[in-house]
Design a protein around this motif. Structure first.
Motif, PDB file in Angstrom:
ATOM      1  N   VAL A 152    -109.533  97.526 110.772  1.00 59.43           N
ATOM      2  CA  VAL A 152    -109.706  96.827 109.680  1.00 59.43           C
ATOM      3  C   VAL A 152    -109.122  95.449 109.867  1.00 59.43           C
ATOM      4  N   HIS A 153    -107.807  95.381 110.293  1.00 63.95           N
ATOM      5  CA  HIS A 153    -107.047  94.032 110.365  1.00 63.95           C
ATOM      6  C   HIS A 153    -106.914  93.789 111.981  1.00 63.95           C
ATOM      7  N   GLY A 154    -107.562  94.251 112.667  1.00 65.90           N
ATOM      8  CA  GLY A 154    -107.879  93.804 113.999  1.00 65.90           C
ATOM      9  C   GLY A 154    -106.847  94.393 115.076  1.00 65.90           C
ATOM     10  N   TRP A 155    -106.445  93.558 116.144  1.00 65.20           N
ATOM     11  CA  TRP A 155    -105.609  94.040 116.882  1.00 65.20           C
ATOM     12  C   TRP A 155    -104.624  93.060 117.008  1.00 65.20           C
ATOM     13  N   VAL A 156    -103.228  93.414 117.078  1.00 66.55           N
ATOM     14  CA  VAL A 156    -102.094  92.525 117.230  1.00 66.55           C
ATOM     15  C   VAL A 156    -101.391  92.685 118.439  1.00 66.55           C
ATOM     16  N   ASN A 157    -101.468  91.591 119.295  1.00 67.55           N
ATOM     17  CA  ASN A 157    -100.745  91.596 120.687  1.00 67.55           C
ATOM     18  C   ASN A 157     -99.583  90.978 120.601  1.00 67.55           C
ATOM     19  N   LEU A 158     -98.622  91.734 121.362  1.00 66.66           N
ATOM     20  CA  LEU A 158     -97.323  91.268 121.402  1.00 66.66           C
ATOM     21  C   LEU A 158     -97.462  90.846 122.967  1.00 66.66           C
ATOM     22  N   HIS A 159     -97.089  89.373 123.174  1.00 74.55           N
ATOM     23  CA  HIS A 159     -97.292  88.579 124.251  1.00 74.55           C
ATOM     24  C   HIS A 159     -95.777  87.970 124.750  1.00 74.55           C
ATOM     25  N   PHE A 160     -95.341  88.253 125.826  1.00 73.34           N
ATOM     26  CA  PHE A 160     -94.088  87.678 126.116  1.00 73.34           C
ATOM     27  C   PHE A 160     -93.927  86.313 126.578  1.00 73.34           C
ATOM     28  N   SER A 161     -94.338  85.450 125.751  1.00 70.31           N
ATOM     29  CA  SER A 161     -94.329  83.975 125.996  1.00 70.31           C
ATOM     30  C   SER A 161     -94.394  83.441 124.962  1.00 70.31           C
ATOM     31  N   LEU A 162     -94.027  82.070 124.708  1.00 69.10           N
ATOM     32  CA  LEU A 162     -94.158  81.320 123.457  1.00 69.10           C
ATOM     33  C   LEU A 162     -95.580  80.659 123.578  1.00 69.10           C
ATOM     34  N   LEU A 163     -96.562  81.043 123.167  1.00 65.06           N
ATOM     35  CA  LEU A 163     -98.147  80.552 123.285  1.00 65.06           C
ATOM     36  C   LEU A 163     -98.193  79.384 122.559  1.00 65.06           C
ATOM     37  N   PRO A 164     -98.937  78.490 123.290  1.00 62.52           N
ATOM     38  CA  PRO A 164     -99.898  78.680 124.231  1.00 62.52           C
ATOM     39  C   PRO A 164     -99.384  78.714 125.771  1.00 62.52           C
ATOM     40  N   ALA A 165     -98.140  78.547 125.965  1.00 64.34           N
ATOM     41  CA  ALA A 165     -97.437  78.509 126.912  1.00 64.34           C
ATOM     42  C   ALA A 165     -97.648  80.023 127.697  1.00 64.34           C
ATOM     43  N   TRP A 166     -98.011  80.087 129.239  1.00 68.52           N
ATOM     44  CA  TRP A 166     -98.001  81.188 129.914  1.00 68.52           C
ATOM     45  C   TRP A 166     -98.950  82.180 129.437  1.00 68.52           C
ATOM     46  N   ARG A 167    -100.096  81.902 129.211  1.00 67.28           N
ATOM     47  CA  ARG A 167    -101.186  82.996 129.055  1.00 67.28           C
ATOM     48  C   ARG A 167    -101.518  83.508 130.166  1.00 67.28           C
ATOM     49  N   GLY A 168    -101.510  85.160 130.168  1.00 65.29           N
ATOM     50  CA  GLY A 168    -102.001  85.809 131.372  1.00 65.29           C
ATOM     51  C   GLY A 168    -101.032  86.900 131.466  1.00 65.29           C
ATOM     52  N   ALA A 169    -101.126  87.403 132.871  1.00 64.76           N
ATOM     53  CA  ALA A 169    -100.555  88.785 132.943  1.00 64.76           C
ATOM     54  C   ALA A 169     -99.128  88.559 133.332  1.00 64.76           C
ATOM     55  N   ALA A 170     -98.537  87.608 133.693  1.00 65.97           N
ATOM     56  CA  ALA A 170     -97.001  87.585 134.274  1.00 65.97           C
ATOM     57  C   ALA A 170     -96.565  86.549 133.637  1.00 65.97           C
ATOM     58  N   PRO A 171     -96.084  86.288 132.219  1.00 66.44           N
ATOM     59  CA  PRO A 171     -95.491  85.324 131.428  1.00 66.44           C
ATOM     60  C   PRO A 171     -94.175  85.171 131.753  1.00 66.44           C
ATOM     61  N   VAL A 172     -93.334  86.497 131.655  1.00 67.03           N
ATOM     62  CA  VAL A 172     -91.905  86.410 132.084  1.00 67.03           C
ATOM     63  C   VAL A 172     -91.747  85.694 133.416  1.00 67.03           C
ATOM     64  N   GLN A 173     -92.448  86.144 134.436  1.00 66.27           N
ATOM     65  CA  GLN A 173     -92.185  85.852 135.968  1.00 66.27           C
ATOM     66  C   GLN A 173     -92.517  84.221 136.034  1.00 66.27           C
ATOM     67  N   ALA A 174     -93.709  83.798 135.272  1.00 71.08           N
ATOM     68  CA  ALA A 174     -93.925  82.468 135.391  1.00 71.08           C
ATOM     69  C   ALA A 174     -92.958  81.311 134.829  1.00 71.08           C
ATOM     70  N   ALA A 175     -92.209  81.916 133.516  1.00 77.66           N
ATOM     71  CA  ALA A 175     -91.124  81.000 132.940  1.00 77.66           C
ATOM     72  C   ALA A 175     -90.090  81.060 133.803  1.00 77.66           C
ATOM     73  N   ILE A 176     -89.501  81.888 134.427  1.00 77.12           N
ATOM     74  CA  ILE A 176     -88.438  82.030 135.318  1.00 77.12           C
ATOM     75  C   ILE A 176     -88.680  80.949 136.350  1.00 77.12           C
ATOM     76  N   GLY A 177     -89.961  81.366 137.132  1.00 75.84           N
ATOM     77  CA  GLY A 177     -90.315  80.610 138.313  1.00 75.84           C
ATOM     78  C   GLY A 177     -90.422  79.216 138.260  1.00 75.84           C
ATOM     79  N   ALA A 178     -90.740  78.725 136.995  1.00 75.89           N
ATOM     80  CA  ALA A 178     -91.065  77.400 136.475  1.00 75.89           C
ATOM     81  C   ALA A 178     -89.588  76.693 136.375  1.00 75.89           C
ATOM     82  N   GLY A 179     -88.325  77.551 135.930  1.00 75.00           N
ATOM     83  CA  GLY A 179     -87.289  76.823 135.621  1.00 75.00           C
ATOM     84  C   GLY A 179     -87.299  76.609 133.954  1.00 75.00           C
ATOM     85  N   ASP A 180     -87.981  77.232 133.256  1.00 72.00           N
ATOM     86  CA  ASP A 180     -88.077  76.946 131.683  1.00 72.00           C
ATOM     87  C   ASP A 180     -86.737  77.376 131.479  1.00 72.00           C
TER      88      ASP A 180
END
Length: 307
Positions: A101-129
């Motif tokens: 009824v209320h759809g699907w609520v996804n918990l994504h491990f980034s501050l969207l819209p930054a690092w959409r995709g499969a490996a947001p945590v890896q990307a944030a560390i690798g980029a030096g965020d």
């Protein structure tokens, strides 16, 4: 509120545990990836989410595809009010998204819209965020593009591996997810569209991409190694040997990129700036060990380099 939870790996466990304990939500089933062969013994194992559901007597659905007719029928029969999802590992078609009824609520491990995709945590560390976080958003057909209900933030520490950071985000994200579901049930929360600016993408990290490039600056080498620890694990070759490399420490020593130096203080490898000291390494097919212990028995050629 009737909930069907979708998730697979260990980082999804805190969210499911919290919802199971919640007095406001009834987890009537979980969806997880099918049992898979894993480990050196090549045994068929249940996912962490499947194991947790089993221990609480919760029905477990393991469709090979989200379009399987039996799965679609059963999900419709369960009639969930909402379906939270954390790292499920498969795309959900619109006919599945439309069932709760209320759809699907996804918990994504980034501050969207930054690092959409499969490996947001890896990307944030690798980029030096300096900062990252977790976002709870309404799932839609696009990749992590849906409107956001809420976020939590988390500082990235200088020594964080992807495993360290993901562990903290899994815990704080679980609190966020529960509060969002509470708000949806109470009708007191509204999802806000993501801004068009600041979009970045974090594709899955392949084994090839995890290889260390010693021609980069020492800080970049350090971030790269931490970003792919523990999985898939950074690696290099020394001579004809392939080694997984654990987190490193920057030194003040000067060596050419890939050049190796062994002393009482450790095993050093040069980068384009200063050398880094290797702490833990894992030769292929063997257990992880101290880098100095390995190098003492490796009998490296004097011209051997890390590549």
């Amino acid at each position: 509120m009737r909930v069907v939870f979708a998730g697979t790996p260990e980082p999804a466990v805190p969210s499911l545990e919290r919802l199971i304990r919640s007095p406001h939500h009834d987890v009537v089933a979980v969806i997880t990836r099918p049992d898979a062969v894993a480990g050196r013994g090549r045994k068929v194992v249940r996912s962490p989410i499947g194991e947790l559901a089993d221990s609480h007597g919760i029905e477990v659905l393991t469709p090979n595809r989200a379009t399987d007719p039996d799965f679609l029928t059963r999900l419709a029969e369960l009639a969930p009010d909402c379906a939270p999802v954390v790292a499920y590992g498969a795309l959900l078609p619109q006919q599945v998204l439309d069932i709760p009824v209320h759809g699907w609520v996804n918990l994504h491990f980034s501050l969207l819209p930054a690092w959409r995709g499969a490996a947001p945590v890896q990307a944030a560390i690798g980029a030096g965020d300096d900062m990252t976080g977790a976002s709870a958003f309404r799932l839609e057909a696009g990749m992590d593009t849906g409107p956001v209900y809420g976020v939590v933030t988390e500082r990235i520490r200088d020594t964080d591996t992807a495993g360290d950071l993901l562990g903290r985000l899994a815990d704080s994200g679980a609190v966020l997810l529960e509060s969002v579901l509470d708000g949806i049930e109470a009708g007191s929360i509204t999802a806000v569209p993501q801004p068009a600016e600041g979009v970045s993408y974090a594709p899955k990290v392949t084994v090839d991409a995890a290889r260390i490039r010693w021609d980069r600056a020492a800080t970049a080498v350090d971030r790269h190694i931490r970003s792919v620890t523990p999985a898939p694990g950074s690696w290099t070759t020394i001579g004809d040997l392939r080694l997984k490399v654990g987190p490193v420490a920057l030194t003040e020593e000067q060596l050419e990129p890939g050049e190796i130096s062994v002393s009482k203080t450790g095993l050093l490898v040069g980068t384009s700036t200063v050398a880094v000291r290797l702490d833990r390494i894992q030769p292929q097919g063997k257990k992880q060990m101290a880098a100095l212990d390995w190098v003492r028995g490796a009998r490296l050629d004097e011209k051997a380099r890390a590549q």
